[in-house]
Design a protein around this motif. Structure first.
Motif, PDB file in Angstrom:
ATOM      1  N   TRP A  59       1.865  -8.523 -76.113  1.00 51.60           N
ATOM      2  CA  TRP A  59       1.149  -8.684 -74.842  1.00 51.60           C
ATOM      3  C   TRP A  59       2.101  -8.414 -73.673  1.00 51.60           C
ATOM      4  O   TRP A  59       3.174  -9.026 -73.582  1.00 51.60           O
ATOM      5  CB  TRP A  59       0.594 -10.102 -74.743  1.00 51.60           C
ATOM      6  CG  TRP A  59      -0.442 -10.262 -73.662  1.00 51.60           C
ATOM      7  CD1 TRP A  59      -0.243 -10.754 -72.413  1.00 51.60           C
ATOM      8  CD2 TRP A  59      -1.821  -9.936 -73.746  1.00 51.60           C
ATOM      9  NE1 TRP A  59      -1.398 -10.760 -71.698  1.00 51.60           N
ATOM     10  CE2 TRP A  59      -2.388 -10.251 -72.500  1.00 51.60           C
ATOM     11  CE3 TRP A  59      -2.626  -9.395 -74.738  1.00 51.60           C
ATOM     12  CZ2 TRP A  59      -3.740 -10.069 -72.226  1.00 51.60           C
ATOM     13  CZ3 TRP A  59      -3.969  -9.199 -74.477  1.00 51.60           C
ATOM     14  CH2 TRP A  59      -4.510  -9.533 -73.236  1.00 51.60           C
ATOM     15  N   PRO A  60       1.726  -7.520 -72.773  1.00 50.22           N
ATOM     16  CA  PRO A  60       2.628  -7.203 -71.650  1.00 50.22           C
ATOM     17  C   PRO A  60       2.674  -8.340 -70.625  1.00 50.22           C
ATOM     18  O   PRO A  60       1.671  -9.015 -70.395  1.00 50.22           O
ATOM     19  CB  PRO A  60       2.002  -5.936 -71.056  1.00 50.22           C
ATOM     20  CG  PRO A  60       0.561  -6.018 -71.421  1.00 50.22           C
ATOM     21  CD  PRO A  60       0.515  -6.698 -72.764  1.00 50.22           C
ATOM     22  N   ASP A  61       3.807  -8.524 -70.054  1.00 52.45           N
ATOM     23  CA  ASP A  61       3.994  -9.548 -69.017  1.00 52.45           C
ATOM     24  C   ASP A  61       3.588  -8.946 -67.674  1.00 52.45           C
ATOM     25  O   ASP A  61       4.416  -8.562 -66.849  1.00 52.45           O
ATOM     26  CB  ASP A  61       5.453 -10.012 -69.004  1.00 52.45           C
ATOM     27  CG  ASP A  61       5.656 -11.201 -68.079  1.00 52.45           C
ATOM     28  OD1 ASP A  61       4.640 -11.790 -67.663  1.00 52.45           O
ATOM     29  OD2 ASP A  61       6.827 -11.527 -67.776  1.00 52.45           O
ATOM     30  N   GLU A  62       2.277  -8.873 -67.490  1.00 55.97           N
ATOM     31  CA  GLU A  62       1.728  -8.214 -66.302  1.00 55.97           C
ATOM     32  C   GLU A  62       0.616  -9.071 -65.728  1.00 55.97           C
ATOM     33  O   GLU A  62      -0.305  -9.498 -66.444  1.00 55.97           O
ATOM     34  CB  GLU A  62       1.193  -6.836 -66.683  1.00 55.97           C
ATOM     35  CG  GLU A  62       0.503  -6.093 -65.556  1.00 55.97           C
ATOM     36  CD  GLU A  62      -0.101  -4.780 -66.031  1.00 55.97           C
ATOM     37  OE1 GLU A  62      -1.077  -4.325 -65.408  1.00 55.97           O
ATOM     38  OE2 GLU A  62       0.398  -4.223 -67.038  1.00 55.97           O
ATOM     39  N   LYS A  68      -8.128  -7.165 -66.836  1.00 58.79           N
ATOM     40  CA  LYS A  68      -8.278  -5.720 -67.070  1.00 58.79           C
ATOM     41  C   LYS A  68      -8.640  -5.439 -68.525  1.00 58.79           C
ATOM     42  O   LYS A  68      -9.466  -4.569 -68.818  1.00 58.79           O
ATOM     43  CB  LYS A  68      -6.972  -5.023 -66.698  1.00 58.79           C
ATOM     44  CG  LYS A  68      -6.985  -3.518 -66.902  1.00 58.79           C
ATOM     45  CD  LYS A  68      -5.638  -2.912 -66.561  1.00 58.79           C
ATOM     46  CE  LYS A  68      -5.631  -1.407 -66.830  1.00 58.79           C
ATOM     47  NZ  LYS A  68      -4.300  -0.805 -66.534  1.00 58.79           N
ATOM     48  N   PHE A  69      -8.038  -6.181 -69.435  1.00 57.96           N
ATOM     49  CA  PHE A  69      -8.295  -6.058 -70.866  1.00 57.96           C
ATOM     50  C   PHE A  69      -9.774  -6.295 -71.160  1.00 57.96           C
ATOM     51  O   PHE A  69     -10.402  -5.550 -71.918  1.00 57.96           O
ATOM     52  CB  PHE A  69      -7.415  -7.082 -71.596  1.00 57.96           C
ATOM     53  CG  PHE A  69      -7.345  -6.913 -73.085  1.00 57.96           C
ATOM     54  CD1 PHE A  69      -6.434  -6.043 -73.662  1.00 57.96           C
ATOM     55  CD2 PHE A  69      -8.168  -7.649 -73.921  1.00 57.96           C
ATOM     56  CE1 PHE A  69      -6.337  -5.901 -75.037  1.00 57.96           C
ATOM     57  CE2 PHE A  69      -8.081  -7.512 -75.291  1.00 57.96           C
ATOM     58  CZ  PHE A  69      -7.172  -6.637 -75.848  1.00 57.96           C
ATOM     59  N   LYS A 156      -4.351 -15.607 -75.046  1.00 60.16           N
ATOM     60  CA  LYS A 156      -3.841 -14.920 -73.858  1.00 60.16           C
ATOM     61  C   LYS A 156      -4.902 -14.858 -72.760  1.00 60.16           C
ATOM     62  O   LYS A 156      -4.754 -14.105 -71.788  1.00 60.16           O
ATOM     63  CB  LYS A 156      -3.391 -13.502 -74.215  1.00 60.16           C
ATOM     64  CG  LYS A 156      -2.228 -13.450 -75.201  1.00 60.16           C
ATOM     65  CD  LYS A 156      -0.974 -14.060 -74.585  1.00 60.16           C
ATOM     66  CE  LYS A 156       0.209 -13.936 -75.532  1.00 60.16           C
ATOM     67  NZ  LYS A 156       1.455 -14.522 -74.951  1.00 60.16           N
ATOM     68  N   GLY A 157      -5.979 -15.619 -72.945  1.00 59.43           N
ATOM     69  CA  GLY A 157      -7.046 -15.617 -71.951  1.00 59.43           C
ATOM     70  C   GLY A 157      -7.874 -14.359 -71.950  1.00 59.43           C
ATOM     71  O   GLY A 157      -8.540 -14.041 -70.955  1.00 59.43           O
TER      72      GLY A 157
END
Length: 278
Positions: A59-62, A68-69, A156-157
């Motif tokens: 999971w990117p730290d963004e 957006k996902f 990750k929500g």
């Protein structure tokens, strides 16, 4: 002195519920039935959960990436992946084929038709039992896949609930893919009457043929849209219709493909056994 002969009484015709019960017993008397369904279910769940876990692991730290996902429809794509759909069709198609060819290879079909000469009734009962079992299997696997993948993504929500737009359609389309493939397998099993041959024919018809057809030419796209696998892809692709789709088609058309293939396969299985010798 004459001896009176007892009047001949014809045996009553077998009731459909009795035939269905007999087919149910024959199906579940094989240990391989339960094990094959269990292994297929675990394989499908593993493909789906594995895809969701890969996203969570990397999971990117963004900031705002989870929103957006979800907006791009990725959670629903992971609810039932293309790999899982392929495994589902392979497993249930083989299940339907072997449910028919198993009686031919063992010779049990001769005993069955001797006891019940009404072949179409026997095959109708078999088709109904196979379709019912595989439909329940498909529903359980599709619901479990959705629940497990969204639970993983929710860490990750990025998971969605059942009332999310398109979620129910993904579950229903994936669940019904199982009986459609099983009925096609049963029809091919009735025509070929050989287990390996029917399974290979099922793979060629349901999985390899759609690969040959593409969306680049109109005639090829039309043929591709008549295949169950392509219909399933259309139904589970919620953000469908964006750029890059050369020949778009409707969800209603995809549902129609499901219905036509299921009914046609059942009709072939029932009529073919009546017109051919044992």
């Amino acid at each position: 002195m004459t001896t009176a002969l007892a009047p001949h009484t014809a045996e009553p015709r077998a009731r459909f519920l009795d035939l269905a019960a007999a087919e149910w017993l024959k199906l579940w008397s094989l240990r391989s039935t339960g094990w094959s369904l269990l292994v297929a279910a675990l394989a499908v769940l593993a493909f789906n959960a594995g895809k969701a876990w890969d996203n969570v692991r990397y999971w990117p730290d963004e900031a705002g990436y989870a929103e957006k996902f979800i907006a791009e429809g990725i959670p629903l794509m992971h609810a039932f992946t293309t790999d899982a759909g392929t495994v589902m069709m392979l497993a249930t198609g083989a299940f339907g084929a072997l449910a028919v060819t198993g009686e031919y290879s063992s010779g049990l079909i001769r005993t069955t038709f001797a006891a019940v000469p009404a072949r179409r009734s026997v095959m109708t009962a078999k088709v109904c039992v196979v379709a019912a079992v595989v439909t329940v299997f498909g529903v359980i696997v599709a619901v479990a896949s959705f629940a497990s993948t969204q639970a993983i993504l929710s860490t990750k929500g990025a998971g969605v609930s059942l009332d999310h737009p398109g979620a129910v359609r993904v579950i229903v389309a994936s669940a019904l893919l199982a009986p459609v493939a099983a009925l096609v397998g049963a029809a091919l099993g009735t025509l070929i009457r050989h287990g390996a041959g029917a399974v290979v024919a099922n793979v060629v018809l349901l999985l390899l043929l759609p690969v040959v057809l593409d969306d680049g030419r109109h005639w090829s796209a039309v043929l591709a849209h008549t295949m169950p696998y392509e219909a399933w892809l259309r139904l589970v692709d919620i953000p469908y219709g964006g750029p890059g789709i050369v020949h778009p088609w409707s969800a209603g058309g995809a549902w129609t493909v499901y219905v036509v293939w299921a009914l046609a396969a059942a009709a072939v299985a029932v009529t073919a056994v009546h017109r051919r010798d044992q």
